[in-house]
Design a protein around this motif. Sequence first.
Motif, mmCIF file in Angstrom:
data_model
loop_
_atom_site.group_PDB
_atom_site.id
_atom_site.type_symbol
_atom_site.label_atom_id
_atom_site.label_comp_id
_atom_site.label_asym_id
_atom_site.label_seq_id
_atom_site.Cartn_x
_atom_site.Cartn_y
_atom_site.Cartn_z
ATOM 1 N N PHE A 136 -14.071 7.496 -1.389
ATOM 2 C CA PHE A 136 -13.106 7.935 -2.226
ATOM 3 C C PHE A 136 -12.908 8.837 -3.091
ATOM 4 O O PHE A 136 -11.811 9.565 -3.152
ATOM 5 C CB PHE A 136 -12.622 6.638 -2.785
ATOM 6 C CG PHE A 136 -12.563 5.182 -1.344
ATOM 7 C CD1 PHE A 136 -11.241 4.878 -0.916
ATOM 8 C CD2 PHE A 136 -13.130 4.073 -1.912
ATOM 9 C CE1 PHE A 136 -11.245 3.691 -0.200
ATOM 10 C CE2 PHE A 136 -13.210 3.300 -1.058
ATOM 11 C CZ PHE A 136 -11.699 3.277 -0.068
ATOM 12 N N LEU A 137 -14.032 8.800 -3.659
ATOM 13 C CA LEU A 137 -14.161 10.253 -4.313
ATOM 14 C C LEU A 137 -14.351 11.775 -3.782
ATOM 15 O O LEU A 137 -13.711 12.294 -4.121
ATOM 16 C CB LEU A 137 -15.673 9.548 -5.189
ATOM 17 C CG LEU A 137 -15.927 9.243 -5.813
ATOM 18 C CD1 LEU A 137 -17.405 9.323 -6.605
ATOM 19 C CD2 LEU A 137 -15.490 9.980 -7.484
ATOM 20 N N ALA A 138 -14.576 11.767 -2.632
ATOM 21 C CA ALA A 138 -14.683 12.321 -1.241
ATOM 22 C C ALA A 138 -13.279 12.240 -0.988
ATOM 23 O O ALA A 138 -12.597 14.232 -1.241
ATOM 24 C CB ALA A 138 -15.379 12.503 -0.021
ATOM 25 N N ASN A 156 2.662 3.018 8.084
ATOM 26 C CA ASN A 156 3.301 4.243 7.355
ATOM 27 C C ASN A 156 2.293 5.818 8.685
ATOM 28 O O ASN A 156 1.718 6.563 7.783
ATOM 29 C CB ASN A 156 2.200 4.696 5.670
ATOM 30 C CG ASN A 156 0.631 3.550 6.325
ATOM 31 O OD1 ASN A 156 0.189 3.666 7.382
ATOM 32 N ND2 ASN A 156 0.277 3.327 5.638
ATOM 33 N N SER A 157 2.365 5.458 9.283
ATOM 34 C CA SER A 157 1.923 6.520 10.712
ATOM 35 C C SER A 157 0.731 6.805 10.517
ATOM 36 O O SER A 157 0.301 8.219 10.631
ATOM 37 C CB SER A 157 1.990 7.674 10.189
ATOM 38 O OG SER A 157 3.899 7.486 10.744
ATOM 39 N N THR A 158 -0.453 6.052 9.190
ATOM 40 C CA THR A 158 -1.543 6.463 9.672
ATOM 41 C C THR A 158 -3.182 5.498 10.432
ATOM 42 O O THR A 158 -2.260 4.035 10.249
ATOM 43 C CB THR A 158 -2.270 6.342 8.209
ATOM 44 O OG1 THR A 158 -1.613 7.029 7.346
ATOM 45 C CG2 THR A 158 -4.027 6.081 7.706
ATOM 46 N N VAL A 202 -7.110 5.135 2.137
ATOM 47 C CA VAL A 202 -7.796 3.758 1.634
ATOM 48 C C VAL A 202 -7.041 2.906 3.190
ATOM 49 O O VAL A 202 -8.205 1.969 3.941
ATOM 50 C CB VAL A 202 -6.884 2.848 0.753
ATOM 51 C CG1 VAL A 202 -6.746 1.957 0.522
ATOM 52 C CG2 VAL A 202 -7.354 4.048 -0.278
ATOM 53 N N VAL A 203 -6.351 3.137 3.611
ATOM 54 C CA VAL A 203 -6.078 2.490 4.870
ATOM 55 C C VAL A 203 -6.971 1.916 6.501
ATOM 56 O O VAL A 203 -6.704 1.167 7.114
ATOM 57 C CB VAL A 203 -4.501 3.590 5.702
ATOM 58 C CG1 VAL A 203 -3.695 2.246 6.732
ATOM 59 C CG2 VAL A 203 -3.062 3.031 4.366
ATOM 60 N N VAL A 204 -7.486 3.503 6.320
ATOM 61 C CA VAL A 204 -8.152 4.125 6.956
ATOM 62 C C VAL A 204 -9.726 2.824 7.184
ATOM 63 O O VAL A 204 -9.575 1.335 8.246
ATOM 64 C CB VAL A 204 -8.864 4.851 7.662
ATOM 65 C CG1 VAL A 204 -9.785 5.059 8.686
ATOM 66 C CG2 VAL A 204 -7.384 5.883 8.459
ATOM 67 N N MET A 205 -10.131 2.519 6.028
ATOM 68 C CA MET A 205 -10.884 1.621 5.947
ATOM 69 C C MET A 205 -10.472 0.131 5.658
ATOM 70 O O MET A 205 -11.508 -0.418 6.250
ATOM 71 C CB MET A 205 -11.632 1.763 4.106
ATOM 72 C CG MET A 205 -11.749 3.599 3.764
ATOM 73 S SD MET A 205 -13.692 4.274 5.286
ATOM 74 C CE MET A 205 -14.504 2.517 3.871
ATOM 75 N N LEU A 206 -9.390 -0.053 5.344
ATOM 76 C CA LEU A 206 -9.031 -1.028 4.966
ATOM 77 C C LEU A 206 -8.808 -1.844 6.870
ATOM 78 O O LEU A 206 -9.134 -3.076 6.799
ATOM 79 C CB LEU A 206 -7.581 -1.769 4.494
ATOM 80 C CG LEU A 206 -6.873 -2.546 4.215
ATOM 81 C CD1 LEU A 206 -7.361 -3.601 4.062
ATOM 82 C CD2 LEU A 206 -5.233 -2.705 3.744
ATOM 83 N N ILE A 207 -7.945 -0.979 7.341
ATOM 84 C CA ILE A 207 -8.104 -1.377 8.897
ATOM 85 C C ILE A 207 -9.970 -1.698 9.181
ATOM 86 O O ILE A 207 -9.779 -2.419 11.054
ATOM 87 C CB ILE A 207 -7.557 -0.050 9.997
ATOM 88 C CG1 ILE A 207 -6.135 -0.594 9.742
ATOM 89 C CG2 ILE A 207 -7.490 -0.275 11.147
ATOM 90 C CD1 ILE A 207 -5.530 1.061 10.010
ATOM 91 N N LEU A 208 -10.553 -1.093 9.443
ATOM 92 C CA LEU A 208 -11.808 -1.146 9.634
ATOM 93 C C LEU A 208 -12.066 -2.677 9.009
ATOM 94 O O LEU A 208 -13.322 -3.726 9.646
ATOM 95 C CB LEU A 208 -13.073 0.160 9.074
ATOM 96 C CG LEU A 208 -12.664 1.496 9.720
ATOM 97 C CD1 LEU A 208 -14.264 2.254 9.006
ATOM 98 C CD2 LEU A 208 -12.855 0.975 11.708
ATOM 99 N N ILE A 234 -5.172 9.478 -1.641
ATOM 100 C CA ILE A 234 -6.325 9.215 -0.987
ATOM 101 C C ILE A 234 -5.466 8.087 -0.168
ATOM 102 O O ILE A 234 -6.044 7.291 0.230
ATOM 103 C CB ILE A 234 -7.087 8.645 -2.319
ATOM 104 C CG1 ILE A 234 -6.526 7.733 -3.084
ATOM 105 C CG2 ILE A 234 -7.520 9.254 -3.315
ATOM 106 C CD1 ILE A 234 -7.504 6.375 -3.843
ATOM 107 N N MET A 235 -3.957 7.641 -0.174
ATOM 108 C CA MET A 235 -3.426 6.169 1.015
ATOM 109 C C MET A 235 -4.173 6.334 1.886
ATOM 110 O O MET A 235 -4.349 5.898 2.623
ATOM 111 C CB MET A 235 -2.279 6.371 0.618
ATOM 112 C CG MET A 235 -1.657 4.529 1.072
ATOM 113 S SD MET A 235 -2.246 3.655 0.597
ATOM 114 C CE MET A 235 -1.720 3.690 -1.491
#
Length: 320
Positions: A200-202, A315-317, A238-244, A234-235
Amino acid sequence: MELKHQLLTKKSGMKPGKWSFVKKELQRNKYVYIMLIPVVLFYLIFSYGPMYGLLMAFQKSYSPIKGIMAGQWIGFDNFKMFFESYYFWRIIKNTLILSFYSIIFGFPAPIILALLLNEVRNKWFKSTIQTVSYMPHFISVVVVVGMLKTFSALDGGLFNVVRSFFDLQPVMFLAEKDMFRPLYILSNIWQGAGWASIIFLAALSGIDPQLYEAAKIDGAGRWKQLLNITLPGIMPTVVVMLILRLGAVMNSDFQKILLMQTAPTYETSDVISTFVYRSGVLEGNYTYSTAIGLINGVINFSLLLLANSISKKVNSTSLW
């Protein structure tokens, strides 16, 4: 030569243009693909190869000497046995509750830490906090559980010393079923939040600084900058990490749970992974435990597909 090329094109089902593109791509990046070979072999050998053993889930018994194909086929009897088991609802409930708490409390923790570190302007202080927060990640799970046992000891344990300040009686925390989940979740946050905040810092570093300058000119304070620039920036991450994370809802930290688990806490600590371990390794019921593991994998895969599909529409992510 031309005839050979036509035959290869016909067999592969590719158009001539696509085949030439693939050929040029392989020639242009051949060293990259050579480096990729060990990775592909690793997953083929250790991830896809063992899937052959899933056949045991449909057999009555397994003999290491006779092999998998020698087992007696019983269809879905192992699955029915699990669904009708006394422990079915208990381990499903415990697995879901631990995962739900981990998502609710554990998933936002590295995001909040990254946002806080992003606001620190003193580079020395920021790097110090980052280093300190990363360090628990490198501590072995065995050591972490050992620390928990030491802190929760009846005689001189840190937790009970704090309780004594409030005239409360000592408690065996790891033997209390109601204390297992808080200890598990909080220790996971302590151990993993700092390391997980790196990604998230990245993502925060990729936000254009000119957006903040324009927001300041418009009179936006720190809070409005956070809501309108930082969080939207960063959303996608966040969405990709939440999906995983949702794709691993049925998975828990097996090693840590097994080390923390005691007989009095089975009611709240017994999850699918520990039940599979007892059934397969300790009791030798390989086919039954394989069926349970297959159910677990199918549920995780289904949740991953569902979360990815919902995210793609909202959100198309998405991952793909």
